[in-house]
Scaffold this motif. Sequence first.
Motif, PDB file in Angstrom:
ATOM      1  N   TYR A   1     106.551  75.075  87.510  1.00  0.00           N
ATOM      2  CA  TYR A   1     106.861  73.780  88.101  1.00  0.00           C
ATOM      3  C   TYR A   1     105.693  73.285  88.948  1.00  0.00           C
ATOM      4  CZ  TYR A   1     110.146  70.103  89.280  1.00  0.00           C
ATOM      5  OH  TYR A   1     110.789  68.896  89.359  1.00  0.00           O
ATOM      6  N   PRO A   2     105.315  72.016  88.795  1.00  0.00           N
ATOM      7  CA  PRO A   2     104.107  71.512  89.466  1.00  0.00           C
ATOM      8  C   PRO A   2     104.312  71.149  90.926  1.00  0.00           C
ATOM      9  CG  PRO A   2     105.062  69.790  88.110  1.00  0.00           C
ATOM     10  CD  PRO A   2     105.868  71.032  87.843  1.00  0.00           C
ATOM     11  N   LYS A   3     105.558  71.156  91.404  1.00  0.00           N
ATOM     12  CA  LYS A   3     105.834  70.873  92.812  1.00  0.00           C
ATOM     13  C   LYS A   3     106.398  72.133  93.466  1.00  0.00           C
ATOM     14  CE  LYS A   3     106.804  65.979  91.926  1.00  0.00           C
ATOM     15  NZ  LYS A   3     107.758  64.845  92.063  1.00  0.00           N
ATOM     16  N   PRO A   4     106.280  72.242  94.790  1.00  0.00           N
ATOM     17  CA  PRO A   4     106.859  73.424  95.441  1.00  0.00           C
ATOM     18  C   PRO A   4     108.350  73.569  95.123  1.00  0.00           C
ATOM     19  CG  PRO A   4     105.459  72.224  96.972  1.00  0.00           C
ATOM     20  CD  PRO A   4     105.580  71.354  95.746  1.00  0.00           C
ATOM     21  N   TYR A   5     108.720  74.734  94.666  1.00  0.00           N
ATOM     22  CA  TYR A   5     110.106  75.068  94.336  1.00  0.00           C
ATOM     23  C   TYR A   5     110.506  76.170  95.297  1.00  0.00           C
ATOM     24  CZ  TYR A   5     114.109  76.585  91.407  1.00  0.00           C
ATOM     25  OH  TYR A   5     115.350  76.921  90.930  1.00  0.00           O
TER      26      TYR A   5
ATOM     27  N   ASP B   1     108.032  60.364  92.233  1.00  0.00           N
ATOM     28  CA  ASP B   1     107.092  60.446  93.348  1.00  0.00           C
ATOM     29  C   ASP B   1     107.787  60.566  94.698  1.00  0.00           C
ATOM     30  OD1 ASP B   1     104.972  60.295  91.604  1.00  0.00           O
ATOM     31  OD2 ASP B   1     104.721  58.117  91.822  1.00  0.00           O
ATOM     32  N   ASP B   2     109.064  60.243  94.758  1.00  0.00           N
ATOM     33  CA  ASP B   2     109.805  60.361  96.016  1.00  0.00           C
ATOM     34  C   ASP B   2     110.232  61.797  96.314  1.00  0.00           C
ATOM     35  OD1 ASP B   2     109.614  57.639  96.539  1.00  0.00           O
ATOM     36  OD2 ASP B   2     111.497  57.185  95.505  1.00  0.00           O
ATOM     37  N   VAL B   3     110.117  62.674  95.328  1.00  0.00           N
ATOM     38  CA  VAL B   3     110.478  64.084  95.520  1.00  0.00           C
ATOM     39  C   VAL B   3     109.197  64.913  95.621  1.00  0.00           C
ATOM     40  CG1 VAL B   3     111.601  66.103  94.497  1.00  0.00           C
ATOM     41  CG2 VAL B   3     112.668  63.847  94.319  1.00  0.00           C
ATOM     42  N   ALA B   4     108.973  65.491  96.798  1.00  0.00           N
ATOM     43  CA  ALA B   4     107.782  66.313  97.017  1.00  0.00           C
ATOM     44  C   ALA B   4     108.075  67.799  96.863  1.00  0.00           C
ATOM     45  CB  ALA B   4     107.211  66.051  98.411  1.00  0.00           C
ATOM     46  N   THR B   5     109.310  68.199  97.109  1.00  0.00           N
ATOM     47  CA  THR B   5     109.705  69.609  97.124  1.00  0.00           C
ATOM     48  C   THR B   5     111.096  69.736  96.524  1.00  0.00           C
ATOM     49  OG1 THR B   5     108.450  69.991  99.171  1.00  0.00           O
ATOM     50  CG2 THR B   5     110.132  71.627  98.607  1.00  0.00           C
ATOM     51  N   VAL B   6     111.342  70.841  95.818  1.00  0.00           N
ATOM     52  CA  VAL B   6     112.680  71.152  95.325  1.00  0.00           C
ATOM     53  C   VAL B   6     113.186  72.383  96.077  1.00  0.00           C
ATOM     54  CG1 VAL B   6     114.032  71.917  93.335  1.00  0.00           C
ATOM     55  CG2 VAL B   6     112.272  70.150  93.055  1.00  0.00           C
ATOM     56  N   VAL B   7     114.449  72.335  96.514  1.00  0.00           N
ATOM     57  CA  VAL B   7     115.052  73.444  97.258  1.00  0.00           C
ATOM     58  C   VAL B   7     116.346  73.841  96.564  1.00  0.00           C
ATOM     59  CG1 VAL B   7     115.920  74.241  99.487  1.00  0.00           C
ATOM     60  CG2 VAL B   7     114.115  72.486  99.405  1.00  0.00           C
ATOM     61  N   ILE B   8     116.505  75.134  96.244  1.00  0.00           N
ATOM     62  CA  ILE B   8     117.736  75.626  95.630  1.00  0.00           C
ATOM     63  C   ILE B   8     118.436  76.576  96.584  1.00  0.00           C
ATOM     64  CG2 ILE B   8     116.547  77.495  94.368  1.00  0.00           C
ATOM     65  CD1 ILE B   8     118.676  77.041  92.119  1.00  0.00           C
TER      66      ILE B   8
ATOM     67  N   ALA C   1     117.539  67.958  85.945  1.00  0.00           N
ATOM     68  CA  ALA C   1     117.144  67.489  87.273  1.00  0.00           C
ATOM     69  C   ALA C   1     115.683  67.796  87.554  1.00  0.00           C
ATOM     70  CB  ALA C   1     118.033  68.130  88.337  1.00  0.00           C
ATOM     71  N   LEU C   2     115.243  68.987  87.181  1.00  0.00           N
ATOM     72  CA  LEU C   2     113.841  69.352  87.411  1.00  0.00           C
ATOM     73  C   LEU C   2     112.901  68.466  86.604  1.00  0.00           C
ATOM     74  CD1 LEU C   2     113.999  73.263  87.505  1.00  0.00           C
ATOM     75  CD2 LEU C   2     113.815  71.671  89.421  1.00  0.00           C
ATOM     76  N   ARG C   3     113.279  68.149  85.374  1.00  0.00           N
ATOM     77  CA  ARG C   3     112.440  67.257  84.567  1.00  0.00           C
ATOM     78  C   ARG C   3     112.356  65.874  85.206  1.00  0.00           C
ATOM     79  NH1 ARG C   3     114.962  66.207  80.155  1.00  0.00           N
ATOM     80  NH2 ARG C   3     116.617  67.791  80.065  1.00  0.00           N
TER      81      ARG C   3
END
Length: 376
Positions: A104-108, A51-58, A43-45
């Motif tokens: 990870y290059p986006k905020p996690y 481009d529609d995902v700016a942030t990942v939240v766990i 999923a992270l890859r």
Amino acid sequence: MTTPPPDDEVLFRKDDRAGRIVLNRPRALNALTHSMVRRIDAALRAWELDDDVATVVITGAGERGLCAGGDIRSIHADATTAGGDASTGFWRDEYLLNARIAEYPKPYVAIMDGIVMGGGVGVSAHGGVRVVTERSRVAMPETAIGFVPDVGGTHLLAQAPGELGTHLALTSSSMGAADALLCGFADHFVPSDRLGALVAALATTDADAAVRAEARPAPPGVFEEWREWIDPCYAAGTVEEIVERLSDTGIAAAKEAAEQIMGKSPTALKVTLRALRAARSLGALRPVLDQEFRVSCAAFALPDLVEGIRAQVIDKDRRPRWSPATLQAVTDDDVARFFAPLGDAELGLGPATAGPAAEVSRGGARRPASGASASS
């Protein structure tokens, strides 16, 4: 990405601009299986290129916590009925996931509410934005089951102020919110009753701004005051001397720490101390994960890990029979075998791009080694 059925062990969905990961084994306190690790990595890859995902939240399902660690029942079964390939394969993929999260290059954003231990630390505390609450209990409790802190835990522990990381590793003690912030395992305190608002805001708002809007001062911890005895006691060169110094302080909390240490696997204690000291010199996460993989593979081949899981989780008699049974019986050669190269079986992450003072954080930002107040 389609949403898996609600009874799946890990759930993925998009909430506006946020990619959501929900660990979904609440009855097992969201313990990680190999399948969960592989699917989170996939999923992270995918989201990295979306481009529609700016942030990942766990987050974790249920009320008890984010994640209690890896599924150690499976490790016990593998050790007692199979050849160990399943466990080493799990660790390999888990540690590679830990490295991916750290870079990870986006905020996690990791919501570290409730119990966060072992593998749960691995999928949260390497993230760029790490949130704790008044319910958080963060720990690396591996020595209690005859194992050694892994999932990049020795990297985090080695960078904690003074000797706090050594105390945490040898005693298996847990941290509340303030102490997790002090030790570099978290960045922000958010009251648990504001988590719903925070997660909702993360779907549409810049991660840093969303977290800061809900962040508050954490309730006081204990470790800053305890450093008066933790730092000099744990600076000793051997576990035996550490225990002696703790016992001789005349301080109740220090004596309790000595008693906690003496209940752990003697081999695991000595290997943990060496691993922490080596992690300080290695500096960056990637070579530390390589070292941890060597140590984990060696631990699997010896009796204490199976015995520790039996005593703590399978039979629950809390009476492990360690081998060797005393610190004095664990030789330098016994410890050295945990760090022997694995040849073609190495994890092979290699050196990271950052040195001892800082590591590359998400989005290219640089986090100070202490990690106490930075965010992406």
